[in-house]
Design an enzyme around this catalytic site. Structure first.
Site, mmCIF file in Angstrom:
data_model
loop_
_atom_site.group_PDB
_atom_site.id
_atom_site.type_symbol
_atom_site.label_atom_id
_atom_site.label_comp_id
_atom_site.label_asym_id
_atom_site.label_seq_id
_atom_site.Cartn_x
_atom_site.Cartn_y
_atom_site.Cartn_z
ATOM 1 C CE1 TYR A 1 -4.146 1.714 0.442
ATOM 2 C CE2 TYR A 1 -3.081 2.890 2.238
ATOM 3 C CZ TYR A 1 -4.135 2.750 1.354
ATOM 4 O OH TYR A 1 -5.171 3.638 1.405
ATOM 5 C CE LYS B 1 -9.770 0.198 2.054
ATOM 6 N NZ LYS B 1 -8.332 -0.061 2.030
HETATM 7 C C1 LIG Z 1 -7.129 0.635 2.435
HETATM 8 C C2 LIG Z 1 -5.907 -0.110 2.733
HETATM 9 C C3 LIG Z 1 -5.056 0.261 3.779
HETATM 10 C C4 LIG Z 1 -5.296 1.498 4.630
HETATM 11 O O1 LIG Z 1 -6.460 1.358 5.377
HETATM 12 P P1 LIG Z 1 -7.348 2.629 5.849
HETATM 13 O O2 LIG Z 1 -8.486 1.983 6.564
HETATM 14 O O3 LIG Z 1 -7.759 3.354 4.590
HETATM 15 O O4 LIG Z 1 -6.483 3.465 6.700
HETATM 16 C C5 LIG Z 1 -3.947 -0.520 4.014
HETATM 17 N N1 LIG Z 1 -3.669 -1.605 3.270
HETATM 18 C C6 LIG Z 1 -4.463 -1.996 2.251
HETATM 19 C C7 LIG Z 1 -4.108 -3.203 1.485
HETATM 20 C C8 LIG Z 1 -5.606 -1.263 1.951
HETATM 21 O O5 LIG Z 1 -6.380 -1.645 0.935
#
Ligand SMILES: *Cc1c(COP(=O)(O)O)cnc(C)c1O
Length: 394
Positions: A113, A210
């Site tokens: 990320y 997510k």
């Molecule tokens: C979205 C995401 C993050 C960060 O998470 P947030 O909840 O947006 O802070 C980290 N790693 C992956 C793989 C992501 O998809």
């Protein structure tokens, strides 16, 4: 307090971590909207301070709604303990700071990320923490990059947008050989598809924003693993203060109830869409770990139960073709993020990599014609029909 835990994920998603009797006989989890907790008398204070009675004291140190969400997540990931954060990035950064100190070193793979890499590359250096970035999948180099002051090795799997899959067995072996902590971002997989702790990985994190929450309406993050590691992280968390609030924790609990159902549906739908795309004349290449054409198909099918809800694809044409394609979509939304009920599409070159030169983007493999599709829970044929219309317009 006796809480429940079952052997099936679907049942745990609905019940785990909660007592059967709830406040005022409520069926659903109460939202404890309070920043502090009261003590009846001085005896109760002493029971808490001197005799370590398990109870709540102040909001930053814990909240009952949050606690239930943590226990439920621990049951789903088969973890000893779990700590929740206000976002996925808060989970990653707090965990890293809890493990390292000035003079230490970490190893991280290059396909992570963007903000995680930025944090490790730029911000950790300011605190005298060195970071080696190794190419994703180069296990030998990862092994050789571990030094005597290395505290942990980090990777993500699967990754964005090419859904590269990291070999958990090799990862564990490198960690064991050097006695360093293995830490993985498993957001794209979820425990429905992959349980890194069962493979001997030390720490797992997820952006609960997510799939766990699943409705594109909250931000949350979680780290799971052995109690000794998690309590270290929790202690720093109490000082850094990036805690999740009770309303947010409730929405996460609510999202979790349908989480296994959603992910199973997303697995099926996305595989079908990946096959559809692979057979399309206007598609150059499809990236999905459960397609035989994917470079990591063998690793993926060996350690995952399903390929997940994200598929990326490269279409014929140029940037103008891409813009026409994406603008012709009617049902799915153009938006970042993934794992929610709505199907979302992104064009990495125009969004996440807009500030890179074309040359640099192409070095990273981010072409002008690449799309990432985060499949929701709509009927698969409706998603395909939307894509079909957009293909017809180019
Ligand atoms: C979205 C995401 C993050 C960060 O998470 P947030 O909840 O947006 O802070 C980290 N790693 C992956 C793989 C992501 O998809």
């Amino acid at each position: 307090m006796t809480t429940k835990q079952f052997s099936s994920s679907s049942t745990n998603a609905v019940h785990a971590g909660e007592t059967r009797e709830k406040y005022a006989d409520s069926l659903t989890t109460p939202i404890f909207q309070t920043s502090t907790y009261t003590f009846k008398d001085t005896a109760e204070i002493e029971a808490y301070t001197k005799h370590k009675k398990d109870r709540f004291e102040y909001g930053r140190y814990g909240n009952p709604t949050e606690k239930i969400a943590e226990r439920r997540l621990a049951a789903l990931e088969n973890a000893e303990d779990c700590v929740l954060f206000a976002s996925g990035m808060m989970a990653i950064t707090t965990t890293i700071f809890a493990i390292v100190q000035s003079g230490d070193h970490i190893v991280i793979t290059d396909d992570c990320y963007k903000k995680t890499l930025e944090f490790c590359e730029s911000y950790l250096k300011r605190f005298g923490i060195d970071c080696t970035i190794v190419p994703f999948g180069d296990y030998e180099l990862m092994d050789r990059s571990v030094k005597s002051n290395t505290r942990f090795i980090f990777s993500e799997s699967p990754t964005n947008p090419y859904l590269n899959v990291f070999d958990l067995e090799k990862f564990r072996e490198i960690g064991k050989k050097h006695d360093v902590i293995t830490f993985i971002d498993s957001t794209f997989a979820t425990p429905v598809n992959q349980r890194p702790l069962d493979w001997g990985i030390d720490l797992v994190m997820h952006s609960a924003t997510k799939y766990f929450a699943g409705h594109n309406d909250i931000l949350a993050g979680v780290v799971l693993g052995r109690s000794d590691l998690i309590s270290k992280i929790r202690n720093l968390h109490k000082a850094l203060g990036g805690v999740i609030d009770a309303n947010c924790a409730y929405l996460l609990i609510r999202g979790l109830k349908t989480f296994p159902l959603r992910v199973k549906k997303q697995n099926e739908s996305t595989l079908e869409i990946a096959h559809y795309l692979e057979g399309h004349a206007k598609v150059k290449k499809v990236y999905y770990p459960f397609l035989e054409s994917h470079r990591h198909y063998d690793i993926a099918t060996g350690q995952m139960q399903g390929g997940g809800g994200v598929v990326s694809f490269d279409i014929e044409g140029d940037l103008e073709t891409s813009k026409r394609f994406i603008d012709a979509l009617e049902m799915m939304y153009i938006a970042p993020s993934l794992g929610g009920v709505e199907t979302l599409i992104t064009h990495p070159a125009l969004v996440s990599y807009y500030d890179y030169t074309r040359e640099r983007r192409y070095e990273l493999g981010i072409t002008d014609t690449l799309f990432r599709l985060a499949v929701g829970i709509e009927e698969t044929e409706d998603i395909i029909a939307d894509l079909e219309k957009a293909f017809a317009s180019i």
